[in-house]
Design an enzyme around this catalytic site. Structure first.
Site, PDB file in Angstrom:
ATOM      1  N   LYS A 151      46.143  35.015  30.262  1.00 16.41           N
ATOM      2  CA  LYS A 151      46.872  35.894  29.341  1.00 16.41           C
ATOM      3  C   LYS A 151      47.644  37.020  30.012  1.00 16.41           C
ATOM      4  CE  LYS A 151      43.849  35.249  25.409  1.00 16.41           C
ATOM      5  NZ  LYS A 151      42.938  35.916  24.485  1.00 16.41           N
ATOM      6  N   GLY A 158      38.316  36.823  39.972  1.00 16.32           N
ATOM      7  CA  GLY A 158      37.532  35.672  39.525  1.00 16.32           C
ATOM      8  C   GLY A 158      38.058  34.277  39.779  1.00 16.32           C
TER       9      GLY A 158
HETATM   10  P1  AMP Z   1      42.127  34.631  34.069  1.00 13.88           P
HETATM   11  O1  AMP Z   1      40.660  34.873  33.937  1.00 13.88           O
HETATM   12  O2  AMP Z   1      42.973  35.432  33.146  1.00 13.88           O
HETATM   13  O3  AMP Z   1      42.598  34.679  35.505  1.00 13.88           O
HETATM   14  O4  AMP Z   1      42.365  33.144  33.539  1.00 13.88           O
HETATM   15  C1  AMP Z   1      41.892  32.021  34.205  1.00 13.88           C
HETATM   16  C2  AMP Z   1      41.942  30.861  33.253  1.00 13.88           C
HETATM   17  O5  AMP Z   1      43.269  30.639  32.846  1.00 13.88           O
HETATM   18  C3  AMP Z   1      41.462  29.571  33.861  1.00 13.88           C
HETATM   19  O6  AMP Z   1      40.243  29.210  33.265  1.00 13.88           O
HETATM   20  C4  AMP Z   1      42.568  28.571  33.525  1.00 13.88           C
HETATM   21  O7  AMP Z   1      42.091  27.362  33.000  1.00 13.88           O
HETATM   22  C5  AMP Z   1      43.368  29.298  32.465  1.00 13.88           C
HETATM   23  N1  AMP Z   1      44.761  28.847  32.423  1.00 13.88           N
HETATM   24  C6  AMP Z   1      45.598  28.693  33.449  1.00 13.88           C
HETATM   25  N2  AMP Z   1      46.786  28.188  33.036  1.00 13.88           N
HETATM   26  C7  AMP Z   1      46.704  28.020  31.698  1.00 13.88           C
HETATM   27  C8  AMP Z   1      47.606  27.532  30.707  1.00 13.88           C
HETATM   28  N3  AMP Z   1      48.835  27.114  31.028  1.00 13.88           N
HETATM   29  N4  AMP Z   1      47.172  27.492  29.436  1.00 13.88           N
HETATM   30  C9  AMP Z   1      45.926  27.904  29.123  1.00 13.88           C
HETATM   31  N5  AMP Z   1      45.034  28.382  30.012  1.00 13.88           N
HETATM   32  C10 AMP Z   1      45.408  28.445  31.288  1.00 13.88           C
END
Ligand code: AMP
Length: 396
Positions: free
Chosen positions: A197, A353
């Site tokens: 996000k 993370g």
């Molecule tokens: P964050 O903790 O914000 O770094 O988010 C990591 C997560 O983002 C991981 O579990 C990924 O699976 C997810 N992610 C990466 N790309 C996408 C995407 N295009 N749509 C949905 N989720 C995503």
């Protein structure tokens, strides 16, 4: 910045805040020893100086005293990794702990029970911090994972040690690595921001706009930017309340001469599943019913090019849903491009993370310059916040 290398620990008792918050299986065995291994250089330096170590840490989120969160479970693993007997003490403060420390000989190690068995730890209670401070001559903070917390053992305690406090070598390395990306690194500096996000990364983006030359954007947050620019994003993840902010960031970046690189092609799927139907499309033309879950090969090539010309690299967040094999290729290609740039002399820091998990999963962690040990602490550092655990040592 005072580190353990500014002290001689001969005949001294070092009270070390380590981060031994390690994962345990159902039989209470440590399943990932990274954090214990990361603390080893600090412990060894102190023992080799002729000093002794009193180790304190939290484990999990206990409510009062709960055996499943006892640090006794990890004492044997610490012994095996450090190669020195470890005496476990069943309370981190009080008569038993004080007596054990009084009898502690040079070259020996004590491991105290879980700090969070006392609610005063998280409250940053001053009297509790003072009790802890009786357990050593010199306070060493080597726990980056909790440096963003103003807890008794991570920051409040430091005021009881006057000049006798310093960073352990792990925490010092974390601080130096972040500093390289944020201020002292060779240019061009490139930050890669991925993950789910925009909302969770927005403060970081705003903070680094003044510090980097390139920002590569990937992951779920791509689509808020693409929609803000008028593209069609189908059913991809989007935060509509951030559309204006996304436009704003693009405009600010342009004004500051920071190049923002958005994915040009995407692997789209008709379901959030590894076996979904997939196709490759232009990021701005995603059909309804389809969602972008990874970057495509054209994007990977462009990003690799930017990285090949970068001297300092920060990677925070995966470029796709890397946990599913079908959507992992963009993140793997990015990791390989970072490794190639590192081989060519760039400094690369992987932090926060999920990029750390991805780097480990794809076997890249030993081929980058540094992999951070702190998730939340790393994110707050990149947001430009002063971490209480770091400030407490710096403000003598
Ligand atoms: P964050 O903790 O914000 O770094 O988010 C990591 C997560 O983002 C991981 O579990 C990924 O699976 C997810 N992610 C990466 N790309 C996408 C995407 N295009 N749509 C949905 N989720 C995503």
């Amino acid at each position: 910045m005072k580190t353990i290398h500014d002290f001689n620990f001969n005949h001294k008792k070092a009270l070390i805040r380590v981060d031994f918050n390690v994962p345990l299986n159902d039989s209470f065995q440590v399943t990932d020893t990274t954090r214990i291994e990361a603390a080893k250089p600090t412990i060894i330096k102190i023992l080799e100086d002729g000093g002794s170590c009193v180790l304190m840490s939290h484990l999990g989120r206990p409510k009062g005293v709960q055996n499943e969160f006892s640090l006794q479970h990890i004492a044997a693993t610490v012994r095996d990794i450090i190669g020195v007997e470890v005496q476990f003490v069943a309370n981190c403060v009080g008569a038993e702990a004080e007596a054990a420390v009084a009898n502690l000989e040079d070259g020996k190690i004590i491991l105290l029970e879980n700090l969070r068995f006392h609610e005063e730890e998280k409250k940053g209670d001053v009297a509790f911090a003072e009790q802890l401070s009786k357990l050593g001559d010199i306070y060493v903070n080597d726990a980056f994972g909790t440096a963003h917390r103003a807890h008794a053992s991570t920051s409040v305690i430091a005021s009881f040690f006057g000049e006798n406090k310093c960073f352990g070598s792990l925490l010092a390395k974390e601080i130096e690595s972040i500093d390289k990306v944020m201020t002292s690194g060779e240019k061009p500096v490139t930050a890669i921001l991925g993950g789910a996000k925009v909302s969770s990364k927005i403060t970081i983006i705003e903070n680094i706009l003044d510090k980097v030359n390139h920002i590569i954007i990937g992951g779920g947050m791509t689509f808020t930017f693409i929609k803000a620019l008028g593209g069609q994003i189908g059913n991809s993840l989007v935060e509509d309340e951030y559309l204006n902010l996304a436009k704003d960031i693009l405009a600010k970046a342009k004004a500051k001469g920071v190049a923002i690189h958005l994915p040009v092609d995407a692997v789209v799927a008709d379901a959030f599943a590894n076996d979904a139907n997939i196709q490759l499309v232009d990021t701005t033309k995603i059909p309804d019913g389809w969602m972008g879950l990874d970057v495509g090969p054209k994007t990977s090539e462009i990003f690799a090019d930017v990285l090949a010309n970068s001297k300092t690299i920060l990677w925070n967040g995966p470029l796709g849903v890397f946990e599913m094999e079908a959507f992992s290729k963009g993140t793997i290609a990015l990791g390989n491009a970072i490794v190639a740039a590192t081989k060519n002399g760039a400094f690369s820091l992987v932090g926060g993370g999920d990029s750390v998990a991805a780097a480990k999963q794809f076997g890249l962690s030993t081929a980058v310059s540094y992999v951070s040990t702190g998730g939340g602490a790393m994110l707050e550092s990149l947001e430009g916040k002063t971490l209480p655990g770091i400030a407490a040592i710096l403000n003598a």
